[in-house]
Design a protein around this motif. Structure first.
Motif, PDB file in Angstrom:
ATOM      1  N   LYS A 107      93.780 154.928  75.660  1.00 28.49           N
ATOM      2  CA  LYS A 107      94.234 154.119  76.793  1.00 28.49           C
ATOM      3  C   LYS A 107      95.750 154.060  76.733  1.00 28.49           C
ATOM      4  O   LYS A 107      96.337 154.141  75.657  1.00 28.49           O
ATOM      5  N   PHE A 108      96.364 153.926  77.885  1.00 24.37           N
ATOM      6  CA  PHE A 108      97.800 153.758  77.914  1.00 24.37           C
ATOM      7  C   PHE A 108      98.173 152.786  79.014  1.00 24.37           C
ATOM      8  O   PHE A 108      97.426 152.569  79.951  1.00 24.37           O
ATOM      9  N   GLU A 109      99.353 152.214  78.854  1.00 25.35           N
ATOM     10  CA  GLU A 109      99.928 151.352  79.887  1.00 25.35           C
ATOM     11  C   GLU A 109     101.439 151.418  79.743  1.00 25.35           C
ATOM     12  O   GLU A 109     101.973 151.194  78.665  1.00 25.35           O
ATOM     13  N   ARG A 110     102.109 151.775  80.835  1.00 27.91           N
ATOM     14  CA  ARG A 110     103.573 151.807  80.865  1.00 27.91           C
ATOM     15  C   ARG A 110     104.028 150.920  82.012  1.00 27.91           C
ATOM     16  O   ARG A 110     103.497 151.012  83.116  1.00 27.91           O
ATOM     17  N   SER A 111     105.015 150.064  81.771  1.00 28.70           N
ATOM     18  CA  SER A 111     105.545 149.168  82.800  1.00 28.70           C
ATOM     19  C   SER A 111     107.051 149.354  82.913  1.00 28.70           C
ATOM     20  O   SER A 111     107.736 149.562  81.908  1.00 28.70           O
ATOM     21  N   PHE A 112     107.526 149.272  84.158  1.00 30.04           N
ATOM     22  CA  PHE A 112     108.943 149.473  84.440  1.00 30.04           C
ATOM     23  C   PHE A 112     109.424 148.397  85.411  1.00 30.04           C
ATOM     24  O   PHE A 112     108.781 148.155  86.433  1.00 30.04           O
ATOM     25  N   SER A 113     110.563 147.785  85.107  1.00 33.96           N
ATOM     26  CA  SER A 113     111.186 146.833  86.028  1.00 33.96           C
ATOM     27  C   SER A 113     111.863 147.629  87.129  1.00 33.96           C
ATOM     28  O   SER A 113     112.602 148.568  86.849  1.00 33.96           O
ATOM     29  N   LEU A 114     111.586 147.257  88.362  1.00 37.77           N
ATOM     30  CA  LEU A 114     112.182 147.958  89.498  1.00 37.77           C
ATOM     31  C   LEU A 114     113.345 147.163  90.062  1.00 37.77           C
ATOM     32  O   LEU A 114     113.340 145.936  90.026  1.00 37.77           O
ATOM     33  N   PRO A 115     114.337 147.849  90.620  1.00 37.86           N
ATOM     34  CA  PRO A 115     115.449 147.133  91.247  1.00 37.86           C
ATOM     35  C   PRO A 115     114.976 146.417  92.508  1.00 37.86           C
ATOM     36  O   PRO A 115     113.901 146.711  93.050  1.00 37.86           O
ATOM     37  N   SER A 116     115.776 145.517  93.004  1.00 37.82           N
ATOM     38  CA  SER A 116     115.385 144.715  94.167  1.00 37.82           C
ATOM     39  C   SER A 116     115.513 145.474  95.484  1.00 37.82           C
ATOM     40  O   SER A 116     115.041 144.989  96.511  1.00 37.82           O
ATOM     41  N   ASP A 117     116.109 146.649  95.475  1.00 36.05           N
ATOM     42  CA  ASP A 117     116.344 147.376  96.733  1.00 36.05           C
ATOM     43  C   ASP A 117     115.224 148.339  97.126  1.00 36.05           C
ATOM     44  O   ASP A 117     115.440 149.286  97.860  1.00 36.05           O
ATOM     45  N   ILE A 118     113.989 148.099  96.667  1.00 30.43           N
ATOM     46  CA  ILE A 118     112.896 149.023  96.984  1.00 30.43           C
ATOM     47  C   ILE A 118     112.125 148.588  98.229  1.00 30.43           C
ATOM     48  O   ILE A 118     112.121 147.420  98.605  1.00 30.43           O
ATOM     49  N   ASP A 119     111.462 149.568  98.823  1.00 31.64           N
ATOM     50  CA  ASP A 119     110.604 149.336  99.983  1.00 31.64           C
ATOM     51  C   ASP A 119     109.158 149.444  99.491  1.00 31.64           C
ATOM     52  O   ASP A 119     108.575 150.522  99.465  1.00 31.64           O
ATOM     53  N   GLU A 120     108.576 148.326  99.056  1.00 28.25           N
ATOM     54  CA  GLU A 120     107.239 148.320  98.449  1.00 28.25           C
ATOM     55  C   GLU A 120     106.144 148.846  99.370  1.00 28.25           C
ATOM     56  O   GLU A 120     105.141 149.370  98.910  1.00 28.25           O
ATOM     57  N   LYS A 121     106.310 148.709 100.667  1.00 28.72           N
ATOM     58  CA  LYS A 121     105.254 149.096 101.612  1.00 28.72           C
ATOM     59  C   LYS A 121     105.128 150.599 101.789  1.00 28.72           C
ATOM     60  O   LYS A 121     104.110 151.083 102.269  1.00 28.72           O
ATOM     61  N   ASN A 122     106.140 151.361 101.400  1.00 30.91           N
ATOM     62  CA  ASN A 122     106.111 152.807 101.634  1.00 30.91           C
ATOM     63  C   ASN A 122     106.098 153.639 100.352  1.00 30.91           C
ATOM     64  O   ASN A 122     106.523 154.786 100.354  1.00 30.91           O
ATOM     65  N   ILE A 123     105.590 153.075  99.292  1.00 28.50           N
ATOM     66  CA  ILE A 123     105.489 153.807  98.031  1.00 28.50           C
ATOM     67  C   ILE A 123     104.377 154.842  98.154  1.00 28.50           C
ATOM     68  O   ILE A 123     103.307 154.573  98.713  1.00 28.50           O
ATOM     69  N   SER A 124     104.624 156.033  97.614  1.00 28.00           N
ATOM     70  CA  SER A 124     103.599 157.079  97.649  1.00 28.00           C
ATOM     71  C   SER A 124     103.413 157.657  96.255  1.00 28.00           C
ATOM     72  O   SER A 124     104.333 157.633  95.432  1.00 28.00           O
ATOM     73  N   ALA A 125     102.202 158.159  96.016  1.00 23.62           N
ATOM     74  CA  ALA A 125     101.892 158.763  94.720  1.00 23.62           C
ATOM     75  C   ALA A 125     101.050 160.009  94.949  1.00 23.62           C
ATOM     76  O   ALA A 125     100.211 160.050  95.851  1.00 23.62           O
ATOM     77  N   LYS A 126     101.293 161.010  94.113  1.00 13.49           N
ATOM     78  CA  LYS A 126     100.556 162.273  94.202  1.00 13.49           C
ATOM     79  C   LYS A 126     100.215 162.716  92.786  1.00 13.49           C
ATOM     80  O   LYS A 126     101.060 162.643  91.889  1.00 13.49           O
ATOM     81  N   PHE A 127      98.976 163.157  92.592  1.00 13.32           N
ATOM     82  CA  PHE A 127      98.531 163.621  91.275  1.00 13.32           C
ATOM     83  C   PHE A 127      98.100 165.068  91.407  1.00 13.32           C
ATOM     84  O   PHE A 127      97.214 165.387  92.185  1.00 13.32           O
ATOM     85  N   GLU A 128      98.753 165.943  90.647  1.00 11.17           N
ATOM     86  CA  GLU A 128      98.433 167.360  90.742  1.00 11.17           C
ATOM     87  C   GLU A 128      98.690 168.044  89.400  1.00 11.17           C
ATOM     88  O   GLU A 128      99.755 167.871  88.800  1.00 11.17           O
ATOM     89  N   ASN A 129      97.703 168.800  88.926  1.00  9.59           N
ATOM     90  CA  ASN A 129      97.826 169.580  87.685  1.00  9.59           C
ATOM     91  C   ASN A 129      98.288 168.739  86.488  1.00  9.59           C
ATOM     92  O   ASN A 129      99.139 169.163  85.709  1.00  9.59           O
ATOM     93  N   GLY A 130      97.752 167.544  86.350  1.00  5.97           N
ATOM     94  CA  GLY A 130      98.078 166.695  85.212  1.00  5.97           C
ATOM     95  C   GLY A 130      99.426 166.000  85.287  1.00  5.97           C
ATOM     96  O   GLY A 130      99.887 165.450  84.299  1.00  5.97           O
ATOM     97  N   VAL A 131     100.054 166.028  86.467  1.00  3.98           N
ATOM     98  CA  VAL A 131     101.344 165.359  86.643  1.00  3.98           C
ATOM     99  C   VAL A 131     101.236 164.365  87.795  1.00  3.98           C
ATOM    100  O   VAL A 131     100.823 164.718  88.893  1.00  3.98           O
ATOM    101  N   LEU A 132     101.602 163.124  87.517  1.00  5.27           N
ATOM    102  CA  LEU A 132     101.608 162.064  88.524  1.00  5.27           C
ATOM    103  C   LEU A 132     103.040 161.884  89.012  1.00  5.27           C
ATOM    104  O   LEU A 132     103.950 161.665  88.210  1.00  5.27           O
ATOM    105  N   ASN A 133     103.249 162.017  90.316  1.00  7.80           N
ATOM    106  CA  ASN A 133     104.562 161.798  90.925  1.00  7.80           C
ATOM    107  C   ASN A 133     104.491 160.555  91.797  1.00  7.80           C
ATOM    108  O   ASN A 133     103.642 160.467  92.677  1.00  7.80           O
ATOM    109  N   ILE A 134     105.392 159.605  91.534  1.00  8.39           N
ATOM    110  CA  ILE A 134     105.468 158.372  92.312  1.00  8.39           C
ATOM    111  C   ILE A 134     106.850 158.332  92.950  1.00  8.39           C
ATOM    112  O   ILE A 134     107.861 158.478  92.264  1.00  8.39           O
ATOM    113  N   SER A 135     106.860 158.145  94.262  1.00  6.05           N
ATOM    114  CA  SER A 135     108.119 158.045  94.987  1.00  6.05           C
ATOM    115  C   SER A 135     108.239 156.625  95.541  1.00  6.05           C
ATOM    116  O   SER A 135     107.376 156.173  96.300  1.00  6.05           O
ATOM    117  N   ILE A 136     109.297 155.941  95.157  1.00  6.91           N
ATOM    118  CA  ILE A 136     109.534 154.567  95.594  1.00  6.91           C
ATOM    119  C   ILE A 136     110.797 154.569  96.447  1.00  6.91           C
ATOM    120  O   ILE A 136     111.910 154.645  95.915  1.00  6.91           O
TER     121      ILE A 136
END
Length: 152
Positions: A107-136
């Motif tokens: 099991k794993f868990e990683r947490s990151f503090s995000l800056p206040s200038d993000i647009d939480e409603k338009n976050i996207s994530a893509k999982f392909e070939n064992g790599v997770l890409n998150i765009s904030i």
């Protein structure tokens, strides 16, 4: 003469527990590379994460080899991005005369503090070939609030 030998023997005996302890420590470090993988708990899987920033967004690239999309969960709560999951892998090999099964779990868990200038409603994530890409994406207000400050 006999008294002197007895004293020398007694003096040497006081060091004996330390010599035994040194032998135990030496043995541990000699055997550690061999026993190390089995001494870890199943909770020790820590995926590598690359984080970058562009003018428009924050990008996270998480390496999750051997995992599937449904094994991963992404959440944002109060400005904290949390990526968690569980790796379950089993390999079987059967040939004439033997059968081999290898399993790995973690099991794993990683947490990151995000800056206040993000647009939480338009976050996207893509999982392909064992790599997770998150765009904030950054919020439009944060983009327009950026200005150069002159140094005097």
């Amino acid at each position: 003469m006999a008294i002197e030998k007895r004293r020398e023997s007694e003096e040497l005996d006081i060091y004996r527990p330390f010599e035994e302890m040194q032998k135990v420590i030496d043995r541990f470090f000699e055997e550690f590379p061999r026993i190390w993988p089995t001494t870890l708990s199943a909770e020790t899987f820590v995926p590598a994460v690359d984080i970058s920033e562009t003018d428009k967004s924050y990008e996270f690239e998480v390496e999750l080899p051997g995992m599937k999309r449904e094994d991963v969960n992404i959440e944002i709560d109060d400005g904290i991005l949390t990526i968690r999951g569980e790796k379950k892998e089993e390999r079987k090999e059967e040939k004439k005369g033997y059968k081999k099964i290898e399993r790995s779990y973690g099991k794993f868990e990683r947490s990151f503090s995000l800056p206040s200038d993000i647009d939480e409603k338009n976050i996207s994530a893509k999982f392909e070939n064992g790599v997770l890409n998150i765009s904030i994406p950054k919020s439009p207000e944060a983009k327009s609030a950026k200005r150069k400050i002159e140094i005097k």
